[in-house]
Motif scaffolding. Structure first.
Motif, PDB file in Angstrom:
ATOM      1  N   TYR A   1       0.995  12.202   2.441  1.00 50.28           N
ATOM      2  CA  TYR A   1       0.028  11.770   1.428  1.00 50.28           C
ATOM      3  C   TYR A   1      -0.786  10.606   1.968  1.00 50.28           C
ATOM      4  N   TYR A   2      -1.999  10.445   1.436  1.00 50.18           N
ATOM      5  CA  TYR A   2      -2.866   9.401   1.973  1.00 50.18           C
ATOM      6  C   TYR A   2      -3.919   8.986   0.959  1.00 50.18           C
ATOM      7  N   ASP A   3      -4.489   7.834   1.200  1.00 47.51           N
ATOM      8  CA  ASP A   3      -5.687   7.392   0.486  1.00 47.51           C
ATOM      9  C   ASP A   3      -6.473   6.472   1.402  1.00 47.51           C
TER      10      ASP A   3
ATOM     11  N   ALA B   1      -8.801   7.970  -3.484  1.00 47.39           N
ATOM     12  CA  ALA B   1      -8.301   9.202  -2.873  1.00 47.39           C
ATOM     13  C   ALA B   1      -9.459   9.840  -2.111  1.00 47.39           C
TER      14      ALA B   1
ATOM     15  N   ARG C   1      -3.333  10.424  -5.199  1.00 50.16           N
ATOM     16  CA  ARG C   1      -3.272  10.387  -3.742  1.00 50.16           C
ATOM     17  C   ARG C   1      -3.551  11.777  -3.212  1.00 50.16           C
TER      18      ARG C   1
ATOM     19  N   ARG D   1       4.187   2.629  -3.665  1.00 45.28           N
ATOM     20  CA  ARG D   1       2.793   2.285  -3.433  1.00 45.28           C
ATOM     21  C   ARG D   1       2.544   1.738  -2.032  1.00 45.28           C
TER      22      ARG D   1
ATOM     23  N   ARG E   1      -9.986   1.168  -3.656  1.00 45.89           N
ATOM     24  CA  ARG E   1      -9.003   2.160  -3.232  1.00 45.89           C
ATOM     25  C   ARG E   1      -9.465   3.505  -3.754  1.00 45.89           C
TER      26      ARG E   1
END
Length: 750
Positions: A97-99, A113, A126, A68, A111
């Protein structure tokens, strides 16, 4: 957020929302639309995570998993004029990967996506940077849609899992229930080579388009566990609960943890369907999402979902939320998303779930955008012109339900529930028959209108090609199950009670049948019949039953003289009359003006043992039973013959009909040089051929020889044609066609 506040927000017209890699592949520009945010942070990860569904917007740490912690965080730069935030990261490449962490002026932090993502990790929690060029299978640039004219369009609806989950499908176990099952061209039952399955079966059947139930990323199946064990024992859902609109579903891929794999395999499925001659129609669900706590709402709280003045969520979908298609940025999102699937995945058409919740301006904008693409004018668009309930829109918003159809582009079609209910009987009252199943005289006038796409009636459309003509779809009872229920209650002179043995996912009759992702019911806008006391279960009635597969469903108890398991299983010694009704229903649809549509397996009397809403039942109940298809091969051959008949005569699609007036239950109509007869009674009927002559037809019908009509096709087979021809020549002074009882026939002149 109320409507005035939403209208005051700036909008963005660009086409670069999401994560757009540089052409060099060495960096990526990230852009989101978040006009109400105080700041936005981009977080980068090495892995996509495997978080289970159910995270909450007010708890950023609830997505916790072993990876995480981000390896990098970047503050994004605001662009107040258009409400967007951007950042360019030099080393963010394909596979990262990103958010986002979105901070609001009141101190809230969410938070989320990326709502505009094109790739994601397991369960879509994500997003992933994707260079789409790396996801193209070999030969993708040469992939082309089949050049099938609208007059030959025959749509066959299936679910990716249903298609190959059966252990007898001949598909290797590692590909059962996946996109890659479609890439096996020559499978057969148990691999024996005797009876084709899957793609080989579709070629034999002769349909020209495959409509896929949702293939975007949905939230009801845990992708992290989707590939484990027997495909028939895995978690199952139809998928009407979107999470990431622009990302393929991961549970249908062989590796849901790699964001690129699902894209490549989805493209391979589409490529294989095209190579085998089938257009691909995608079932899209832009009317609601898996949860009101979705990525769009986390990015701009209160904007994307409809709400009443007091803040309560609108629930016209019956699934907990309605998307506000009439708002500029939601409309842009939908239009851009459809264009993306058409362009990137070579999708040939779109079926809009609960189109009655969409506004007509958005639907027309979708049509216009598709038309602007190379070859886009040939893309197919149709939808359900109903909703499950009322929705929260202002009075000036016109919805694409039945009352708004006249304002839709003439190349946006819709399902005809009027045709469906006239032929098979009302969907909400399972025991009530239709034209082919016991109420022929009552519904004969409606069927005469239906075969002509309702021209000259109040429901006439601008184009006959707008009518999607059908008697079965994934919603409601299969055609076979409906006929079993209606005809067995009628046969016993009993109108029985359908016992609902499940309650969590089935609403009251005449309302939505699901509360979690199943698009199941017409609203009062579509079906005006009300529920009467005699149709409701009695307080002391028997309760549950088991359908023989070990799966609970809506079943008739023996005391109610409803269908037996043997009848659901199409025991030929018990179901000859039901089979006749099935053949008549199929014949009517195949020769009606408009677009013929069928649920996969209708052509082999598909049964779910009386379950009318199997959206979250077992894969076993929902699978296509390929051994049943082999056993009922005669019915499959009958459907294939009907499809050939239609494809060889373009007039069936939109040609004018001559429909002679009759005062009985028999339906007769001429189209081109063919005369179609349907006789659901048990007595021979007669038709004077003089009534088939065209009068003042302005050249639409060729003059024909009254003595030349010959029966060319019968639901009872070639021998029945000969018998009908012999009888026709021996009746009276004027030539009359003898219409055999319990048959669908086509007569040909010249």
């Amino acid at each position: 957020m109320n409507v005035p506040q939403a209208d005051e927000l700036p909008t963005y017209a660009g086409d670069d929302l999401g994560a757009i890699p540089d052409r060099s592949g060495l960096g990526t520009t990230f852009r989101v639309w978040a006009p109400t945010a105080a700041s936005v942070e981009l977080r980068l990860f090495y892995e996509g995570g495997a978080c289970a569904p159910g995270v909450h917007a007010n708890d950023p740490d609830s997505d916790a998993d072993l990876s995480r912690r981000p390896y990098a965080t970047y503050a994004m730069q605001p662009h107040p004029g258009d409400g967007t935030w951007t950042v360019h990261v030099d080393d963010a490449r394909h596979g990262v990967y990103y958010d986002y962490m979105v901070h609001f002026p009141d101190g809230r932090v969410t938070r989320t996506a990326d709502p505009w993502a094109r790739a994601a990790g397991a369960n879509g929690r994500r997003s992933m940077v994707v260079d789409l060029r790396k996801t193209d299978p070999d030969g993708w640039a040469a992939d082309r849609s089949p050049n099938t004219p609208m007059s030959e369009l025959v749509v066959w609806e299936t679910h990716v899992g249903d298609f190959s989950n059966d252990s007898h499908s001949g598909i290797p176990v590692e590909h059962r229930g996946t996109y890659l099952a479609f890439t096996h061209p020559d499978t057969s039952v148990d691999g024996g080579g005797e009876f084709p399955t899957c793609m080989a079966y579709l070629r034999r059947l002769g349909v020209t388009a495959v409509q896929l139930m949702p293939i975007f990323d949905f939230g009801s199946v845990d992708e992290a566990a989707a590939c484990d064990g027997d495909p028939l024992r895995r978690a199952y859902n139809w998928g009407y609960d979107p999470v990431n609109y622009n990302v393929p579903e991961g549970s249908y891929s062989t590796d849901p943890f790699d964001g690129a794999t699902r894209i490549r395999e989805c493209k391979r499925m589409i490529q294989a369907l095209h190579a085998n001659g089938f257009k691909v129609i995608m079932d899209v669900v832009y009317n609601h999402m898996y949860s009101a706590d979705n990525w769009l709402e986390r990015m701009v709280p209160g904007y994307f979902c409809r709400r009443y003045a007091g803040g309560a969520l609108s629930n016209g979908s019956g699934c907990g939320n309605d998307m506000a298609s009439e708002r500029p940025m939601m409309r842009k999102y939908i239009v851009d998303s459809v264009a993306y699937w058409a362009r990137e995945y070579h999708i040939d058409g779109f079926r809009f779930d609960l189109m009655g919740l969409m506004d007509v301006d958005t639907m027309n904008a979708v049509r216009a955008r598709l038309d602007s693409l190379p070859g886009g004018a040939g893309k197919i668009v149709y939808g359900e012109p109903w909703a499950a309930d009322m929705t929260a829109v202002s009075p000036d918003v016109v919805l694409a339900g039945k009352r708004g159809l006249s304002q839709l582009d003439s190349r946006i079609g819709f399902f005809s529930d009027d045709t469906r209910d006239a032929i098979r009987g009302n969907i909400f009252h399972h025991h009530k028959p239709g034209y082919v199943s016991g109420a022929a005289r009552e519904f004969a006038p409606a069927v005469r209108h239906a075969v002509d796409a309702w021209r000259g009636t109040q429901v006439e459309a601008a184009s006959v090609g707008q009518f999607v003509q059908y008697v079965s779809a994934h919603d409601d009872l299969t055609l076979w199950d409906k006929l079993c229920m209606a005809m067995r209650s009628v046969a016993f002179g009993h109108t029985g009670t359908l016992h609902a043995v499940h309650s969590a996912d089935a609403g009251s009759l005449g309302a939505v049948h699901s509360v979690n992702g199943a698009d199941t019911a017409d609203s009062a806008d579509a079906d005006s019949d009300s529920v009467v006391a005699n149709d409701l279960p009695s307080a002391d009635s028997d309760s549950a039953g088991v359908n023989g597969l070990g799966i609970l469903g809506n079943v008739w108890s023996a005391a109610d003289s409803g269908p037996t398991n043997a009848e659901y299983d199409a025991d030929p010694s018990l179901t000859e009359d039901i089979m006749e009704a099935n053949r008549m229903a199929a014949g009517i649809i195949a020769t009606s003006a408009g677009i013929p549509f069928m649920l996969s397996g209708e052509e082999f009397a598909r049964t779910k043992h009386g379950c009318d809403n199997s959206y979250d039942r077992s894969a076993e109940l929902n699978r296509l039973d390929w051994r049943r298809a082999r056993r009922l091969g005669d019915l499959v051959d009958y459907y294939a013959a009907l499809i050939r008949l239609r494809r060889c005569n373009p007039a069936y699609f939109g040609g004018p009909r001559i429909v002679p007036a009759r005062d009985d239950s028999v339906v007769v109509f001429r189209v081109g040089n063919d005369c179609v007869t349907v006789n659901p009674t048990r007595q021979t009927a007669w038709q004077n051929v003089s009534a088939l002559r065209a009068v003042h037809d302005y050249g639409q019908f060729a003059p024909l020889d009254d003595s030349a009509w010959e029966c060319a096709f019968s639901s009872r087979g070639p021998e029945a044609c000969g018998e009908a021809n012999w009888a026709s020549y021996t009746k009276g002074h004027e030539r009359q066609i003898a219409i055999p009882p319990r048959t669908f026939c086509v007569w040909r002149n010249g």
